[in-house]
Design a protein around this motif. Sequence first.
Motif, mmCIF file in Angstrom:
data_model
loop_
_atom_site.group_PDB
_atom_site.id
_atom_site.type_symbol
_atom_site.label_atom_id
_atom_site.label_comp_id
_atom_site.label_asym_id
_atom_site.label_seq_id
_atom_site.Cartn_x
_atom_site.Cartn_y
_atom_site.Cartn_z
ATOM 1 N N VAL A 263 23.259 -14.714 -1.237
ATOM 2 C CA VAL A 263 22.785 -13.931 -2.383
ATOM 3 C C VAL A 263 21.450 -14.488 -2.877
ATOM 4 C CG1 VAL A 263 23.257 -13.349 -4.802
ATOM 5 C CG2 VAL A 263 25.093 -13.201 -3.100
ATOM 6 N N LEU A 264 21.351 -15.793 -2.965
ATOM 7 C CA LEU A 264 20.130 -16.421 -3.447
ATOM 8 C C LEU A 264 18.956 -16.153 -2.509
ATOM 9 C CD1 LEU A 264 21.725 -19.791 -4.603
ATOM 10 C CD2 LEU A 264 20.767 -18.024 -6.100
ATOM 11 N N ASN A 265 19.227 -16.210 -1.213
ATOM 12 C CA ASN A 265 18.179 -15.887 -0.235
ATOM 13 C C ASN A 265 17.698 -14.457 -0.391
ATOM 14 O OD1 ASN A 265 17.079 -17.809 1.547
ATOM 15 N ND2 ASN A 265 19.046 -18.039 2.589
ATOM 16 N N ALA A 266 18.657 -13.559 -0.596
ATOM 17 C CA ALA A 266 18.313 -12.140 -0.709
ATOM 18 C C ALA A 266 17.490 -11.843 -1.953
ATOM 19 C CB ALA A 266 19.591 -11.300 -0.719
ATOM 20 N N THR A 267 17.607 -12.714 -2.956
ATOM 21 C CA THR A 267 16.876 -12.494 -4.205
ATOM 22 C C THR A 267 15.684 -13.439 -4.347
ATOM 23 O OG1 THR A 267 18.519 -13.904 -5.332
ATOM 24 C CG2 THR A 267 18.842 -11.524 -5.434
ATOM 25 N N GLY A 268 15.291 -14.071 -3.236
ATOM 26 C CA GLY A 268 14.063 -14.842 -3.203
ATOM 27 C C GLY A 268 14.129 -16.241 -3.757
ATOM 28 N N ARG A 269 15.336 -16.736 -4.063
ATOM 29 C CA ARG A 269 15.454 -18.103 -4.597
ATOM 30 C C ARG A 269 15.761 -19.050 -3.439
ATOM 31 N NH1 ARG A 269 19.619 -16.540 -9.207
ATOM 32 N NH2 ARG A 269 19.973 -14.833 -7.737
ATOM 33 N N VAL A 270 14.748 -19.290 -2.630
ATOM 34 C CA VAL A 270 14.925 -19.951 -1.335
ATOM 35 C C VAL A 270 15.373 -21.406 -1.475
ATOM 36 C CG1 VAL A 270 13.765 -20.583 0.807
ATOM 37 C CG2 VAL A 270 13.232 -18.411 -0.310
ATOM 38 N N ALA A 271 14.796 -22.139 -2.394
ATOM 39 C CA ALA A 271 15.139 -23.558 -2.529
ATOM 40 C C ALA A 271 16.599 -23.737 -2.942
ATOM 41 C CB ALA A 271 14.212 -24.225 -3.549
ATOM 42 N N GLU A 272 17.034 -22.959 -3.926
ATOM 43 C CA GLU A 272 18.428 -23.061 -4.356
ATOM 44 C C GLU A 272 19.366 -22.584 -3.255
ATOM 45 O OE1 GLU A 272 21.376 -21.790 -8.065
ATOM 46 O OE2 GLU A 272 19.327 -20.992 -7.981
ATOM 47 N N ALA A 273 18.933 -21.578 -2.528
ATOM 48 C CA ALA A 273 19.737 -21.080 -1.410
ATOM 49 C C ALA A 273 19.929 -22.165 -0.361
ATOM 50 C CB ALA A 273 19.077 -19.859 -0.785
ATOM 51 N N GLU A 274 18.872 -22.893 -0.065
ATOM 52 C CA GLU A 274 18.955 -23.963 0.930
ATOM 53 C C GLU A 274 19.923 -25.059 0.468
ATOM 54 O OE1 GLU A 274 18.263 -25.799 4.527
ATOM 55 O OE2 GLU A 274 17.676 -23.802 3.829
ATOM 56 N N ALA A 275 19.900 -25.377 -0.820
ATOM 57 C CA ALA A 275 20.816 -26.388 -1.351
ATOM 58 C C ALA A 275 22.264 -25.935 -1.203
ATOM 59 C CB ALA A 275 20.494 -26.668 -2.817
ATOM 60 N N GLN A 276 22.517 -24.670 -1.512
ATOM 61 C CA GLN A 276 23.874 -24.152 -1.373
ATOM 62 C C GLN A 276 24.307 -24.092 0.093
ATOM 63 O OE1 GLN A 276 26.134 -23.599 -3.636
ATOM 64 N NE2 GLN A 276 24.840 -23.875 -5.440
ATOM 65 N N LEU A 277 23.386 -23.740 0.972
ATOM 66 C CA LEU A 277 23.715 -23.673 2.392
ATOM 67 C C LEU A 277 24.022 -25.060 2.947
ATOM 68 C CD1 LEU A 277 23.944 -21.529 4.612
ATOM 69 C CD2 LEU A 277 21.593 -22.083 5.270
#
Length: 378
Positions: A263-277
């Motif tokens: 979801v974060l990746n899809a909404t452009g929040r790449v850094a937080e998305a990477e942390a969650q991944l």
Amino acid sequence: MNKVSDASATNGEIAVINLKSAVQASWNRFWRDSQRPGVAELIVEQEQLSAQYLGDLGALDRLEILVNQFIRADAESSRIALVQAQFASMTHRFAEARDHVAKAELLGAPSETISRLSLSIDQACGTHLDLVLENRRRTSAESERLEDLVPLGSLLADLGEFAEADRTYRRALQVYQDVSPFAVAWVCFQLGALWGELIPEPELSRAAQWYRKAIDYLPCYVKARVHLAEIYSGCGRYEDAEALLRPAVVCGDPEVAWRLADVLNATGRVAEAEAQLNAARAGFEALLDKYLLAFADHGAEFYAGSGENPARAFELARLNLANRPTLRAFEQAYATATAADEAHAASEILAAARSRWGATTAFRLSSLGALQSEGVIA
């Protein structure tokens, strides 16, 4: 009381508080006297609820402690063998579970309990399904209990009898006489999975309705939140998906972090998305290190998707298939073999799936059956 569908139930948040209190009380009794009749068995049931609905995968660690303590007290009793069988089955160590069931039977365990566990193992492994179906039909017709109707519905879904599975699940809701939200949320989740994932052409709005009902009954139901969030993400409702996932992060289930990363990746929040991944990857590997067979299929799904490791996905899917040769396990193993450029292995998996499942309705309706109709296999 909440009124959802045709069943009423205790408020889900109150039920969870009560469950946590009951679990603590049961453990206190166990530590005072580990051989007290019924206490260990009750803890297994309660901790299974914690894992299944709350996403509390630490329940598996606690149950491992219980089994080890139980064995030290008395390694040669049917009670201990049954508890070992239940825990082995929970963690998908089905060969071990069968051994424990056989031992429990030799030690005089009740035949009804032996039959129930054996049927569950056979159904989970996709073996002797004709006999399992016959038994499930007979038992549910005699009892008209939710606890018997839901396994029948699940088996019917696995066999491709989707309309009858739907009727069976709905019947389970109609006949339920208790007020626990856990059972009715479970049925609603099964209906969501049926219409959202199992039928050849998913009806996502119908599936979402059932997942929402499951969450209405039990707001903390982690799996229902994850599956509904997937549907929302797929149709661009990212804010709604995030609202479902954020409260569930605390449970530590890596699938929550994985879906939130998407979801974060899809909404452009790449850094937080990477942390969650990264959290999801670490979480899956920790679970696979402890309970490999229990999470092999989930790990394979992760690495085939956002985890971006096709070789690891195939490794896990092949392990899962060897452990439980269900049609869904064959489908996953074939897909991951193809993605990992393992053409020879994919061909062997497809042939084995046809040999084992080719005569069934479920195979004809599956992705592998579609390959046969397209001439991929003769």
